[in-house]
Design an enzyme around this catalytic site. Structure first.
Site, PDB file in Angstrom:
ATOM      1  N   TYR A  39      37.088  51.209  57.737  1.00  0.00           N
ATOM      2  CA  TYR A  39      36.565  51.470  59.077  1.00  0.00           C
ATOM      3  C   TYR A  39      37.462  50.767  60.088  1.00  0.00           C
ATOM      4  CZ  TYR A  39      33.034  52.809  62.459  1.00  0.00           C
ATOM      5  OH  TYR A  39      32.379  53.368  63.524  1.00  0.00           O
ATOM      6  N   LYS A  94      22.735  74.671  44.827  1.00  0.00           N
ATOM      7  CA  LYS A  94      24.075  75.255  44.897  1.00  0.00           C
ATOM      8  C   LYS A  94      25.121  74.154  45.024  1.00  0.00           C
ATOM      9  CE  LYS A  94      26.317  79.164  45.055  1.00  0.00           C
ATOM     10  NZ  LYS A  94      26.061  80.250  46.016  1.00  0.00           N
ATOM     11  N   GLU A 136      25.256  81.734  52.268  1.00  0.00           N
ATOM     12  CA  GLU A 136      24.291  81.886  51.175  1.00  0.00           C
ATOM     13  C   GLU A 136      22.969  82.425  51.706  1.00  0.00           C
ATOM     14  OE1 GLU A 136      23.507  81.454  47.032  1.00  0.00           O
ATOM     15  OE2 GLU A 136      25.326  81.098  48.166  1.00  0.00           O
ATOM     16  N   ASP A 137      22.429  83.426  51.024  1.00  0.00           N
ATOM     17  CA  ASP A 137      21.058  83.889  51.266  1.00  0.00           C
ATOM     18  C   ASP A 137      20.811  84.261  52.722  1.00  0.00           C
ATOM     19  OD1 ASP A 137      20.666  83.477  48.607  1.00  0.00           O
ATOM     20  OD2 ASP A 137      19.512  81.640  48.801  1.00  0.00           O
ATOM     21  N   ASP A 162      26.417  85.743  47.788  1.00  0.00           N
ATOM     22  CA  ASP A 162      25.508  86.794  47.342  1.00  0.00           C
ATOM     23  C   ASP A 162      26.235  88.127  47.207  1.00  0.00           C
ATOM     24  OD1 ASP A 162      23.014  85.163  47.565  1.00  0.00           O
ATOM     25  OD2 ASP A 162      23.639  85.099  49.641  1.00  0.00           O
ATOM     26  N   GLY A 196      22.600  97.061  49.519  1.00  0.00           N
ATOM     27  CA  GLY A 196      22.529  95.867  50.350  1.00  0.00           C
ATOM     28  C   GLY A 196      23.787  95.040  50.172  1.00  0.00           C
ATOM     29  N   ALA A 197      23.674  93.738  50.433  1.00  0.00           N
ATOM     30  CA  ALA A 197      24.845  92.866  50.391  1.00  0.00           C
ATOM     31  C   ALA A 197      25.549  92.934  49.037  1.00  0.00           C
ATOM     32  CB  ALA A 197      24.433  91.431  50.712  1.00  0.00           C
ATOM     33  N   ASN A 319      26.327  84.051  39.222  1.00  0.00           N
ATOM     34  CA  ASN A 319      27.349  83.702  40.213  1.00  0.00           C
ATOM     35  C   ASN A 319      28.042  82.385  39.927  1.00  0.00           C
ATOM     36  OD1 ASN A 319      26.209  85.935  41.392  1.00  0.00           O
ATOM     37  ND2 ASN A 319      26.045  85.044  43.427  1.00  0.00           N
TER      38      ASN A 319
END
Length: 392
Positions: A39, A94, A136-137, A162, A196-197, A319
């Site tokens: 620091y 995740k 995500e999601d 996804d 969809g995705a 995944n």
């Protein structure tokens, strides 16, 4: 879930109590000298160096090994739009997968907005703290715009797992299933249930990997996509323009007539009679969780290879086989983005891990196979350099 339904003795709740991750120091802090280096005053010298040359942040901060796992909580697992706080346990999970499988540090970022402009603005503002962004999601179709805009705005990898994580593992699994059955990808007739995705990304990845678009049909909840359909979103219209050149119309039963491959990414149930209409020796990937579009035992009556997204059946399309290694490789190469070539390379690497030991029950590696992430990372980093997006 109300507080009355929480059982402190339940092993699930015991494991999650207090969260699943923490921040820890990588340097000693046991003396005044340690403090002066980590620091003030020592840190000021590093700050000045980075101010003069921002690329030094890759060497002297955590960005070279850290990603943000970003969600708005709008499409979480099979739970739907449960919001950012309820999504946090998934994002923590995740993050620990990133660390466990690829040594990548990840920070959950759960946003209390579902507005595309706000999501993009917040992530752009946070980006200097990270070496990559894992979306995500986030529900479709907003997820497409969020990813596109961030990919254009940032010089670090942006990856909606996804979509692309699923697509990478599907391509790997289909490569190996075709090899096992002595078939070529370009000869397979493929029906994708779901636009969809995941369905959009899977279709694009299969085409990039060698599947013939003339042999692909994609179905949404209203039936087969094609030029006959009106009112399609831009993303669906793009798929309709490059697939189904014969103009087939109808529902999933028609799409599966004489098909060699079914890839289910819809969550809807597909009747056994539709699967029975497939060509002999076919392949079914029923990936909806927790309930596959076709139960594996039912599918196995009619096809040669079956995969699901579940861990309690063979051939789990998971995944976790993709995203840790993809980000590890992208970070190692200091890639500015993730290209189609990098995704295809990841799929090839996953497939190769078990290429010499293929069986109908093992066309992809186990999610716990320690060989996967390093193989994917190496292939992705090489592809990044080949595609001209690497800085290292």
């Amino acid at each position: 879930m109300s507080p009355s339904t929480v059982d402190p003795a339940d092993p699930v709740f015991r494991l999650h109590r207090g969260g699943k991750m923490a921040v820890t120091s990588t340097v000693p802090l046991t003396s005044r000298e340690d403090l002066s280096l980590a620091y003030t005053p020592g840190v000021a010298r590093v700050c000045e160096a980075i101010a003069a040359d921002e690329t030094l942040a890759d060497d002297y901060t955590w960005v070279s090994h850290t990603v943000a796992v970003v969600t708005d909580g709008s499409a979480v697992l099979g739970l739907g739009n449960i919001g950012p706080r309820a999504a946090l346990p998934v994002m923590e999970g995740k993050a620990v997968l990133f660390k466990q499988f690829a040594g990548v540090d990840a920070v959950p970022v759960c946003l209390d907005t579902q507005d595309v402009d706000e999501i993009v603005a917040v992530v752009r503002a946070l980006a200097p703290s990270f070496g990559g962004i894992n979306l995500e999601d986030i529900s479709a179709p907003r997820c497409f715009e969020v990813e596109r805009r961030l990919d254009e705005a940032l010089d670090i990898p942006v990856f909606h797992d996804d979509q692309h994580g699923t697509a990478i593992v599907v391509l790997a699994a289909l490569r190996n299933a075709a090899t096992l059955l002595n078939r070529k990808l370009g000869d397979l007739r493929v029906a994708v249930s779901g636009a969809g995705a995941a369905g959009v990304a899977v279709t694009k990845m299969l085409l990039a990997g060698g599947v013939d678009p003339a042999r692909v049909v994609v179905c949404d909840s209203k039936g087969i996509l094609g030029r006959h359909r009106t009112g399609l979103t831009d993303t669906k219209a793009e798929l309709a323009a490059v697939t189904n050149p014969d103009g087939r119309q109808g529902d999933i039963t028609e799409a599966l007539r004489d098909a060699d491959v079914l890839i289910g990414v819809s969550g809807g149930q597909i009747p056994e009679a539709a699967v029975a209409g497939m060509a002999p020796g076919g392949i079914v990937f029923a990936l909806a969780n927790p309930n596959p579009e076709v139960h594996p035992e039912v599918a196995a009556r009619h096809v040669a290879v079956v995969a699901t997204g579940r861990s309690d059946h063979p051939n789990q399309i998971n995944n976790v086989l993709a995203f840790p290694g993809v980000f590890r490789g992208a970070l190692d190469a200091r890639a500015t983005r993730i290209t189609e070539g990098m995704k295809v390379a990841a799929a090839d690497a996953i497939a190769q891990v078990v290429a010499e030991t293929l069986t109908p029950e093992a066309i992809v590696p186990s999610p716990l196979d320690p060989r996967v992430a390093p193989a994917v990372a190496e292939a992705v980093a090489e592809a990044a350099r080949r595609d001209g997006v690497a800085r290292a």
